[in-house]
Design an enzyme around this catalytic site. Structure first.
Site, mmCIF file in Angstrom:
data_model
loop_
_atom_site.group_PDB
_atom_site.id
_atom_site.type_symbol
_atom_site.label_atom_id
_atom_site.label_comp_id
_atom_site.label_asym_id
_atom_site.label_seq_id
_atom_site.Cartn_x
_atom_site.Cartn_y
_atom_site.Cartn_z
ATOM 1 N N LYS A 89 0.403 -1.512 0.128
ATOM 2 C CA LYS A 89 -0.279 0.444 0.325
ATOM 3 C C LYS A 89 -0.019 1.425 0.536
ATOM 4 C CE LYS A 89 -3.721 1.657 2.800
ATOM 5 N NZ LYS A 89 -4.891 1.532 3.551
ATOM 6 N N SER A 169 -9.467 1.478 2.824
ATOM 7 C CA SER A 169 -8.784 2.722 2.028
ATOM 8 C C SER A 169 -8.127 1.816 1.472
ATOM 9 C CB SER A 169 -8.145 3.411 3.054
ATOM 10 O OG SER A 169 -7.114 3.069 3.829
ATOM 11 N N SER A 193 -10.284 -0.759 7.103
ATOM 12 C CA SER A 193 -9.793 -0.634 6.169
ATOM 13 C C SER A 193 -8.950 -1.638 5.166
ATOM 14 C CB SER A 193 -9.045 0.849 5.847
ATOM 15 O OG SER A 193 -9.621 1.575 5.940
#
Length: 483
Positions: A89, A169, A193
């Site tokens: 990420k 996210s 997330s």
């Protein structure tokens, strides 16, 4: 361009190949890590344009893989992850030629000075850092109306199965794994997330007990709730990766608790009989008014399937608290302090040194950065950032009590259940506030084709049990279908 052999291998084998499948081919000499990386690069070049999940590729990936191939021949492998391509990420620092931006144009030119601790661990066990994934900007704490998967640096992540919510996210990580653009990805969670994009994209996500994996070197949102975790197509792959990430880091004191799980044989937790006689609680009041009717129907079918492999379903149970009781005040107070501490320690060549700098940059570039506004950033910036406010301390202590002591403590004991099971990521706020683990696994698809998953949540350090439950369910249902 791939040669004929690799092209056939990619078309006939690579999609849905597990980590152990890859290791077997590399051990027999049928495949090298360099070739594996080449196949994934070709896949990304074809598929990423449709979903926008991979934000940036590591220009050293092929060279890293080639070096690991030499090491395999001369010395053997370091771990199950030796030569395995992994995506990170975009909030995870890497001391290489890739940027670390948390999806923000304000940090589009920022290079981290050193690897995040978990990246060091991945490199140490021989993983190939393939690239960075797009994400919901600032971990979805920028605007009240931002679409999941959107960032000013990377644009919109698109769902691989249809016109559905991509989840946030760790959106890019979820989509990249679902689309077979890497063996696995590492996401982060503050509240849902990892669990949300995993469930939304028909993959497995492990949200660990806070402290089992270090957060140092990762752009933060919350001191008390942030945690990284693996996202993979199978429970086995997620478990193998999780085991490699666990460990103590002096820069993140809470990782002292990692010793609770360091000596686990994670392959041994993968038992098809793991659910036999296990009591699982269903807290319907948490989701019955929010979840659509079809989702409830899919969940009820999943409960029947859990019973088919021996689980005892205790339905319903009362947790004594609702998710709305927790709120997000803790995050409001912690974000400014955590982000300013991170930015303030970056090299002086980085002009963005505070949250105020981020807001000013966005105001100076509104067309590129303020598609959804920045009301949350502005609200957070009005808070002192000193963490001395009575409202913060009361919210922190209240949430830990409500989520840890009550919902994931006394309620489980009262009903004599080993874990809770939820549809999708409902109930994720409890594990987030308590710092306790959850595992999401694919379960079904809606009539329109939207992925549906179930989530197992439990007390601290129950990852071995939760992973076992998820594996037993996965092997019984075999729900995942590639996009």
């Amino acid at each position: 361009m791939l040669d004929g052999r690799l092209k056939r291998l990619r078309e006939e084998w690579l999609d849905e190949a597990t980590i152990l499948d890859m290791q077997n081919k590399m051990e027999t000499g049928e495949l090298t890590a360099e070739e594996l990386v080449s196949m994934y690069l070709a896949t990304i070049s074809e598929r990423n344009q449709n979903v926008n999940a991979v934000l940036e590729l590591n220009p050293q990936a092929l060279q890293m893989a080639k070096a690991l191939d030499v090491e395999r021949r001369e010395q053997g492998i370091r771990s199950f992850l030796h030569g395995i391509p992994i995506l990170l990420k975009d909030n995870m620092g890497t001391a290489d030629q890739m940027h670390t931006s948390c999806g923000s144009l304000a940090l589009k030119d920022f290079y981290a000075e050193e690897d995040a601790f978990l990246v060091k661990k991945l490199r140490a066990v021989g993983a190939v850092i393939l690239g960075k994934t797009n994400m919901t900007e600032w971990a979805n704490f920028m605007s009240e109306h931002m679409t999941n998967g959107w960032s000013s640096r990377g644009g919109q992540v698109n769902h691989p199965y249809g016109l559905f919510d991509v989840g946030g996210s760790s959106s890019g990580a979820g989509v990249a794994v679902a689309m077979n653009m890497a063996a696995l990805a590492i996401g982060t969670e503050t509240t849902g997330s990892i669990l949300n994009p995993s469930a939304q994209n028909s993959i497995v996500g492990i949200k660990p007990t806070v402290g089992t994996i270090s957060r140092s070197g990762i752009i933060p949102l919350s001191y008390t709730q942030d945690t990284p975790g693996p996202m993979a197509r199978t429970v086995e792959d997620a478990a193998l990766a999780f085991g490699m990430l666990i460990g103590y880091d002096s820069a993140d004191p809470v990782t002292e608790v990692a010793s609770e799980l360091e000596d686990i044989n994670w392959l041994a937790t993968l038992d098809k009989q793991a659910l036999k006689g296990v009591r699982l609680g269903v807290a319907r009041s948490i989701f019955e008014k929010e979840a659509p009717t079809e989702r409830i129907e899919l969940f009820n079918r999943a409960l029947e399937q859990l019973q088919e492999v021996g689980a005892i379903i205790v339905d319903p149970i009362d947790l004594g608290v609702m998710e709305n009781d927790l709120g997000y005040s803790v995050l409001l107070y912690e974000f400014k302090s955590a982000l300013n501490a991170y930015l303030g320690k970056t090299p002086m060549t980085n002009p963005i040194r505070t949250l105020s700098d981020v807001i000013a940059f966005n105001n100076a570039h509104p067309e590129e950065t303020l598609k959804y506004g920045q009301v949350m950033l502005e609200r957070v910036n009005r808070i002192s950032g000193n963490l001395t406010e009575r409202a913060y301390i009361e919210a922190l202590l209240r949430n830990r009590y409500l989520a840890g002591t009550l919902a994931l403590g006394e309620a489980l004991d009262k009903h004599d259940v080993s874990a809770l099971v939820f549809p999708q990521d409902h109930g994720c706020s409890f594990g987030a506030a308590a710092g306790y683990p959850s595992v999401t696994v694919p379960a079904a698809y809606s009539k329109a084709g939207e992925p549906f998953g179930i989530t197992f949540s439990g007390k601290a350090f129950t990852e071995p049990q939760l992973i076992g439950y998820a594996y037993a369910f996965e092997q019984h249902v075999k729900a995942r279908k590639k996009p």
